[in-house]
Design an enzyme around this catalytic site. Structure first.
Site, PDB file in Angstrom:
ATOM      1  N   LYS A  18       9.096 -15.899 -20.958  1.00 34.09           N
ATOM      2  CA  LYS A  18       9.733 -14.618 -20.593  1.00 34.09           C
ATOM      3  C   LYS A  18      10.576 -14.089 -21.744  1.00 34.09           C
ATOM      4  CE  LYS A  18       7.892 -13.572 -16.991  1.00 34.09           C
ATOM      5  NZ  LYS A  18       6.845 -14.417 -17.418  1.00 34.09           N
TER       6      LYS A  18
ATOM      7  N   ARG B 142       1.362   1.892  -5.963  1.00 35.09           N
ATOM      8  CA  ARG B 142       1.546   0.852  -4.937  1.00 35.09           C
ATOM      9  C   ARG B 142       0.229   0.192  -4.547  1.00 35.09           C
ATOM     10  NH1 ARG B 142       6.383   0.924  -2.079  1.00 35.09           N
ATOM     11  NH2 ARG B 142       5.364  -0.132  -0.340  1.00 35.09           N
TER      12      ARG B 142
ATOM     13  N   LYS C  93      -1.217  -6.065 -19.894  1.00 38.82           N
ATOM     14  CA  LYS C  93      -1.019  -6.665 -18.575  1.00 38.82           C
ATOM     15  C   LYS C  93      -2.156  -7.619 -18.246  1.00 38.82           C
ATOM     16  CE  LYS C  93       0.918  -7.513 -14.716  1.00 38.82           C
ATOM     17  NZ  LYS C  93       2.056  -8.463 -14.765  1.00 38.82           N
TER      18      LYS C  93
ATOM     19  N   CYS D 119       0.854  -1.183   0.000  1.00 35.82           N
ATOM     20  CA  CYS D 119       0.000   0.000   0.000  1.00 35.82           C
ATOM     21  C   CYS D 119       0.893   1.237   0.000  1.00 35.82           C
ATOM     22  CB  CYS D 119      -0.858   0.021   1.264  1.00 35.82           C
ATOM     23  SG  CYS D 119      -1.826  -1.468   1.481  1.00 35.82           S
TER      24      CYS D 119
ATOM     25  N   GLU E 143       8.129 -21.490 -18.660  1.00 38.66           N
ATOM     26  CA  GLU E 143       8.074 -20.119 -18.152  1.00 38.66           C
ATOM     27  C   GLU E 143       9.284 -19.321 -18.618  1.00 38.66           C
ATOM     28  OE1 GLU E 143       5.876 -18.320 -16.937  1.00 38.66           O
ATOM     29  OE2 GLU E 143       7.001 -16.635 -16.114  1.00 38.66           O
TER      30      GLU E 143
HETATM   31  C1  AGP Z   1       3.260 -13.618 -18.347  1.00 37.22           C
HETATM   32  O1  AGP Z   1       4.503 -12.944 -18.217  1.00 37.22           O
HETATM   33  C2  AGP Z   1       2.280 -12.827 -19.174  1.00 37.22           C
HETATM   34  N1  AGP Z   1       2.142 -11.512 -18.669  1.00 37.22           N
HETATM   35  C3  AGP Z   1       0.963 -13.557 -19.395  1.00 37.22           C
HETATM   36  O2  AGP Z   1       1.245 -14.854 -19.854  1.00 37.22           O
HETATM   37  C4  AGP Z   1       0.073 -13.697 -18.137  1.00 37.22           C
HETATM   38  O3  AGP Z   1       0.649 -14.607 -17.232  1.00 37.22           O
HETATM   39  C5  AGP Z   1      -1.297 -14.239 -18.603  1.00 37.22           C
HETATM   40  O4  AGP Z   1      -1.846 -13.323 -19.499  1.00 37.22           O
HETATM   41  C6  AGP Z   1      -2.254 -14.475 -17.440  1.00 37.22           C
HETATM   42  O5  AGP Z   1      -2.551 -13.249 -16.815  1.00 37.22           O
HETATM   43  P1  AGP Z   1      -3.358 -13.302 -15.417  1.00 37.22           P
HETATM   44  O6  AGP Z   1      -2.481 -14.035 -14.452  1.00 37.22           O
HETATM   45  O7  AGP Z   1      -3.600 -11.885 -15.050  1.00 37.22           O
HETATM   46  O8  AGP Z   1      -4.633 -14.059 -15.671  1.00 37.22           O
END
Ligand code: AGP
Length: 612
Positions: free
Chosen positions: A489, A27, A607, A2, A485
């Site tokens: 990345k 934050r 995101k 926070c 994973e």
């Molecule tokens: C991972 O680095 C990506 N940003 C993407 O695969 C992400 O994990 C996926 O879109 C799931 O998002 P969420 O966890 O918000 O559901």
């Protein structure tokens, strides 16, 4: 995580606090609030769910006289206990309205604190752990706010930053911290407290960090810092030379790099103090009776991207510890195969944002089939959390960078905790075993810190291979999800062809991809299968691959076949993803930065993917 601000000085406290909160909104933004000690000696508290704009609107409707004062505190919330609504927004006050508290962190003994307060006649109106602190201070206050805060802090378990004000002390703001950041801004005739320097560098660049278990007393004419016993402590003052944008990233070039370094704190917060006074692991978030858990016949884990990869690790943990069959599904495929679900199925929907459309639709489908749905999310009050039967909130704090780092790390922790809880309730692991595995898990934040301290050679290696257009990742057992994973990345940050494979699969086709100089990252933490992995590494090396091996300290089985060796500390093999994931995050980030790419905002990506 926070955002917190405290101020005492000559300026309008409301202006200073709101300006600080605006800088700290990254934050947390579930709710926000302020407490201002106005010129007539009253404490005015205004708080609203949602972003800071909601609070601004509420303040505009408030009588200005009630908000006119030169002492105040404020908070932007990333909810952990209690949904993000007005009632749970900070500041929280005591029964009399004389004490106002804002808090960052998680109090592990807040249930017993609340029960004690209610038993002693206090009425608590929120679901938060923070409110208990306001009432405890009310009980301990005897004319000296700092003494009361010190007394209460000695009773708190868990992590906290507290900033407190009292109606009867017009010149004092008190702060205290354990495990989470609190910094002092030192001005002329005014002083500041904040979660980070961003909040006050518009007013002063002279700062001092509040250290572990210290209490700071802020006055217009000066600052004193003591330990919890009231003994004065010395501290270093420093000059902040960041610009504001850099300060939001705490001096990091990118949020992603900051979030990678926040992983030990995120893991520690997510683990929390979950062993109760009877020595049992507590996972109340699952909200299933022991009988229902014992009646489960299968677990299905759904997620996308990194969330899917953490689910693949969850499969290993749940099957190993709880002896329940687990199926892990790409969320966008799940409902279209018309899965067989019933009330004896537990569906675990993993989503950092809690808004991923594919995962949300999977949740809806599972609910229609009467399965019990547990969301694992980092965002309190998100759609997936609200539409599930139960929610385990990871406590990673806001993750700003598109690439998932601390979020996937805390999802892994959630998987281990779910696996241990199911095993405990189903009787497949006794109390000693559960506590032993929990202790191993509780050591991992320090091990992650250790790995983070070893990453300079990985940064150098990343820049060395940044011309590669193809990188493969190999792993066995829980190393395979981490190979996926690591590949994701690199793919999403550097836009190169990166693929993860089960190491044993390489000879069934993918080895055709190997040519001289092809980089292959091999995840080889200490494991019973390492000897098999050696064979795989020999196969690819014989064909010209450059083998980049991640291996456990002291394990020499794979190292003779490594062109580049990355060492990680020893841990139980099932927990090794928490350590192997870090070098791959760093490798991908540095590889991409070597190419001049923006690692916070990779091309084509969002995101949260809120469309199917
Ligand atoms: C991972 O680095 C990506 N940003 C993407 O695969 C992400 O994990 C996926 O879109 C799931 O998002 P969420 O966890 O918000 O559901």
């Amino acid at each position: 995580m926070c955002g917190i601000v405290g101020y005492v000085g000559e300026q309008s406290a409301l202006d200073v606090v709101m300006g600080g909160l605006a800088r700290l909104e990254y934050r947390g933004y579930d709710s926000a609030g302020v407490a201002i000690r106005n010129d007539s000696g009253d404490l005015t508290v205004v708080r609203r769910a949602g972003k800071l704009g909601n609070l601004r609107a509420a303040l505009e409707e408030t009588d200005p006289a009630e908000l006119s004062g030169t002492l105040g505190i404020g908070h932007t919330r990333w909810a952990t206990h209690g949904a993000p609504n007005d009632r749970n927004a900070h500041p929280h006050v005591d029964c009399t309205g004389a004490v106002a508290v804002v808090h960052n962190g998680t109090l592990e003994n807040f249930t017993e604190l609340r029960e004690g307060l209610e038993h002693r006649g206090h009425t608590l109106s929120s679901d938060t752990d923070t409110e208990a602190v306001a009432h405890l201070i009310e009980e301990r206050y005897d004319g000296d706010l700092a003494d009361a805060v010190r007394s209460v802090c000695r009773e708190l378990d868990g992590s906290f930053v507290l900033v407190v004000t009292h109606r009867d002390e017009p010149d004092v703001v008190v702060g205290a911290r354990r495990n989470l950041p609190l910094v002092i801004g030192l001005g002329e005739g005014e002083n500041f407290l904040a979660s980070d320097v961003t909040a006050f560098i518009a007013h002063t660049r002279e700062a001092r960090v509040v250290d572990q278990d210290q209490v700071v007393v802020l006055r217009r004419d000066g600052v004193t810092v003591t330990d919890l016993d009231g003994d004065p402590v010395r501290g270093e003052q420093f000059h902040v030379d960041w610009d504001t944008a850099a300060a939001e990233k705490a001096g990091y070039e990118y949020f992603m790099l900051k979030e990678i370094d926040e992983q030990p704190e995120a893991v520690r917060e997510t683990i929390g103090g979950r062993i109760d006074s009877h020595g049992r692991l507590r996972l109340d978030e699952l909200a299933m009776s022991d009988e229902d858990v014992q009646g489960l016949t299968q677990v299905i884990i759904v997620g996308c991207g990194s969330a899917y990869h953490s689910g693949l690790v969850g499969k290993h943990a749940i099957e190993r510890w709880a002896r329940l069959p687990v199926h892990v599904e790409i969320a966008s495929e799940f409902r279209y195969r018309d899965p067989v679900l019933d009330p004896h199925t537990l569906v675990v929907a993993i989503s950092q944002s809690g808004e991923t459309a594919d995962t949300l639709e999977a949740v809806r489908h599972a609910r229609r089939q009467r399965a019990w749905v547990l969301a694992v999310s980092n965002t309190v009050g998100s759609s997936i959390a609200r539409e599930s039967d139960a929610t385990f909130y990871t406590r990673g704090g806001p993750e700003i960078a598109v690439a998932s780092t601390k979020a996937v790390m805390t999802q892994l922790v959630a998987m281990y905790l779910v696996g241990l809880h199911l095993a405990q309730v189903r009787g497949y692991r006794d109390g000693d075993e559960v506590r032993s595995h929990f202790r191993d898990l509780s050591h991992t934040p320090d091990l992650v810190t250790e790995v983070l301290g070893r990453m300079d050679p990985v940064r150098k290696l990343a820049r060395e291979i940044a011309g590669q257009e193809r990188v493969l990742f190999l792993g066995r057992h829980v190393g395979y999800p981490m190979a996926l994973e690591g590949a994701l990345k690199l793919k999403e940050l550097a836009y190169v062809s990166a693929e993860g494979f089960p190491a044993g699969e390489i000879k069934h086709g993918p080895i055709a991809l190997i040519e001289k100089g092809t980089c292959v990252v091999v995840l080889a933490p200490r494991h019973a299968l390492t000897s098999k992995l050696v064979t795989n590494v020999q196969e690819i090396r014989a064909r010209g691959a450059r083998t980049i091996v991640i291996a456990t300290d002291g394990d020499e089985s794979v190292t003779p076949h490594a062109d580049d060796l990355i060492r990680i500390p020893d841990t139980k093999s099932l927990l090794s993803p928490l350590l192997t994931i870090v070098p791959m995050q760093i490798l991908a980030a540095e590889f991409a930065m070597a190419r001049g790419l923006d690692i916070d905002q990779p091309r084509n990506l969002a995101k949260s993917v809120t469309v199917e």
